[in-house]
Scaffold this motif. Structure first.
Motif, PDB file in Angstrom:
ATOM      1  N   PRO A 147      49.308  43.130 100.498  1.00 45.08           N
ATOM      2  CA  PRO A 147      50.259  43.837 101.356  1.00 45.08           C
ATOM      3  C   PRO A 147      49.825  45.257 101.700  1.00 45.08           C
ATOM      4  O   PRO A 147      50.220  45.780 102.744  1.00 45.08           O
ATOM      5  CB  PRO A 147      51.548  43.852 100.509  1.00 45.08           C
ATOM      6  N   ASN A 149      54.400  36.318 104.418  1.00 43.72           N
ATOM      7  CA  ASN A 149      53.590  35.987 103.251  1.00 43.72           C
ATOM      8  C   ASN A 149      53.300  34.491 103.267  1.00 43.72           C
ATOM      9  O   ASN A 149      54.212  33.678 103.468  1.00 43.72           O
ATOM     10  CB  ASN A 149      54.315  36.366 101.965  1.00 43.72           C
ATOM     11  N   THR A 160      49.150  33.063  97.685  1.00 39.96           N
ATOM     12  CA  THR A 160      48.830  33.969  96.583  1.00 39.96           C
ATOM     13  C   THR A 160      47.479  33.570  96.004  1.00 39.96           C
ATOM     14  O   THR A 160      47.005  32.445  96.205  1.00 39.96           O
ATOM     15  CB  THR A 160      49.899  33.917  95.471  1.00 39.96           C
ATOM     16  N   THR A 177      49.296  38.756  96.832  1.00 38.36           N
ATOM     17  CA  THR A 177      50.044  38.042  97.865  1.00 38.36           C
ATOM     18  C   THR A 177      49.398  38.313  99.219  1.00 38.36           C
ATOM     19  O   THR A 177      49.060  39.454  99.538  1.00 38.36           O
ATOM     20  CB  THR A 177      51.510  38.505  97.891  1.00 38.36           C
ATOM     21  N   TYR A 178      49.234  37.249 100.010  1.00 36.25           N
ATOM     22  CA  TYR A 178      48.548  37.332 101.305  1.00 36.25           C
ATOM     23  C   TYR A 178      49.567  37.319 102.448  1.00 36.25           C
ATOM     24  O   TYR A 178      50.280  36.324 102.631  1.00 36.25           O
ATOM     25  CB  TYR A 178      47.609  36.135 101.493  1.00 36.25           C
ATOM     26  N   PRO A 179      49.641  38.377 103.269  1.00 34.93           N
ATOM     27  CA  PRO A 179      50.494  38.366 104.462  1.00 34.93           C
ATOM     28  C   PRO A 179      49.674  38.142 105.739  1.00 34.93           C
ATOM     29  O   PRO A 179      48.475  38.437 105.790  1.00 34.93           O
ATOM     30  CB  PRO A 179      51.101  39.769 104.448  1.00 34.93           C
ATOM     31  N   THR A 228      51.656  28.939 108.011  1.00 31.06           N
ATOM     32  CA  THR A 228      52.818  28.963 107.113  1.00 31.06           C
ATOM     33  C   THR A 228      53.527  27.620 107.033  1.00 31.06           C
ATOM     34  O   THR A 228      54.407  27.440 106.183  1.00 31.06           O
ATOM     35  CB  THR A 228      53.821  30.038 107.556  1.00 31.06           C
ATOM     36  N   PRO A 247      53.361  31.579  98.259  1.00 27.42           N
ATOM     37  CA  PRO A 247      53.821  32.981  98.179  1.00 27.42           C
ATOM     38  C   PRO A 247      55.135  33.105  97.390  1.00 27.42           C
ATOM     39  O   PRO A 247      55.844  32.143  97.218  1.00 27.42           O
ATOM     40  CB  PRO A 247      54.031  33.348  99.658  1.00 27.42           C
TER      41      PRO A 247
END
Length: 254
Positions: A90, A108, A111, A215-217, A238, A254
């Motif tokens: 983030p 998000n 992860t 965490t990957y956004p 997503t 996430p």
């Protein structure tokens, strides 16, 4: 792994073998080109998802640019053209949103957790995080501004141990490369990097990694030219298929 996912990953692997520096697709005659900046650790699943996206959106091409998240955020801040940014943390996404470059709020989507990568024979006998601090151990880590480096710093803070790396790299793939080539006894990388290394390195899990899960956004970019395609790509990443591809690559939810 579903038959569809396996087919996508196989096609992606073949494409990656001929794509050179991680770019997929091309401009093509009349093609709508979607430019995606993505963290280096996302190369395998995003290459697969790009192929799937092109198949489900005829006339589109996805160009992928992989690097450390901090480098990508800097490039975007300097005006590099892109439609989508996927960060490994983030903090670097915040640089982009803080500069007013994102279209809407980031989502998000995954992860990832650190592990220790060692050569297959593990000649230094690394079995724990503490072993990385042994005198004479050649350890490679990511630079602290890179998400994998920030996670390593967090683990150091949690354990009270300070590493003395022989090298700090700008991307997790560079850390992995130094271990695979024998230039280092060990390196801190993500679980997904070891899974994708096809036996070139071995992973040594350590419980302290749970204190620094990344965490990957992902976000569409305000200056992008393909806004509809960008939103569609976010939906794919997503959505159910994207989450399946990411899970097969070792990413957590996430």
């Amino acid at each position: 792994m579903s038959r569809r996912t396996a087919a996508i990953l196989l096609a992606a692997a073949l494409a990656a073998g001929t794509a050179g520096c991680g770019a997929t697709g091309g401009s093509g005659s009349g093609a709508r080109v979607l430019t995606v900046f993505a963290a280096a650790s996302l190369k395998a699943p995003f290459t697969a998802l790009a192929r799937s996206f092109e198949a489900s959106h005829p006339g589109s091409k996805v160009t992928l640019s992989f690097a450390g998240s901090s480098d990508l955020a800097t490039q975007l801040g300097q005006g590099a053209p892109a439609d989508v940014f996927a960060s490994a943390d983030p903090a670097n996404m915040a640089k982009v949103t803080g500069a007013g470059l994102a279209e809407g709020s980031p989502r998000n989507f995954a992860t990832n957790t650190l592990t220790i990568a060692v050569p297959p024979a593990n000649p230094a006998g690394i079995t724990s995080f503490g072993d990385l601090a042994r005198p004479g151990t050649r350890v490679v880590v990511c630079a602290r501004q890179v998400p994998c480096g920030a996670a390593a710093v967090a683990v150091e803070g949690k354990t009270g141990m300070r590493l003395a790396p022989v090298s700090e790299e700008s991307a997790v793939t560079d850390v992995l490369g130094k271990v695979a080539s024998g230039e280092a006894d060990a390196g801190l990388v993500y679980v997904t990097d070891v899974l994708g290394a096809a036996g070139k390195v071995k992973g040594v899990p350590f419980p302290e990694a749970a204190s620094a899960v990344n965490t990957y956004p992902i976000a569409a970019l305000r200056g992008g030219r393909e806004k509809n395609l960008a939103q569609a790509f976010l939906d794919e990443v997503t959505g159910a298929e994207g989450q399946k591809v990411l899970a097969d690559a070792g990413f957590g939810r996430p």
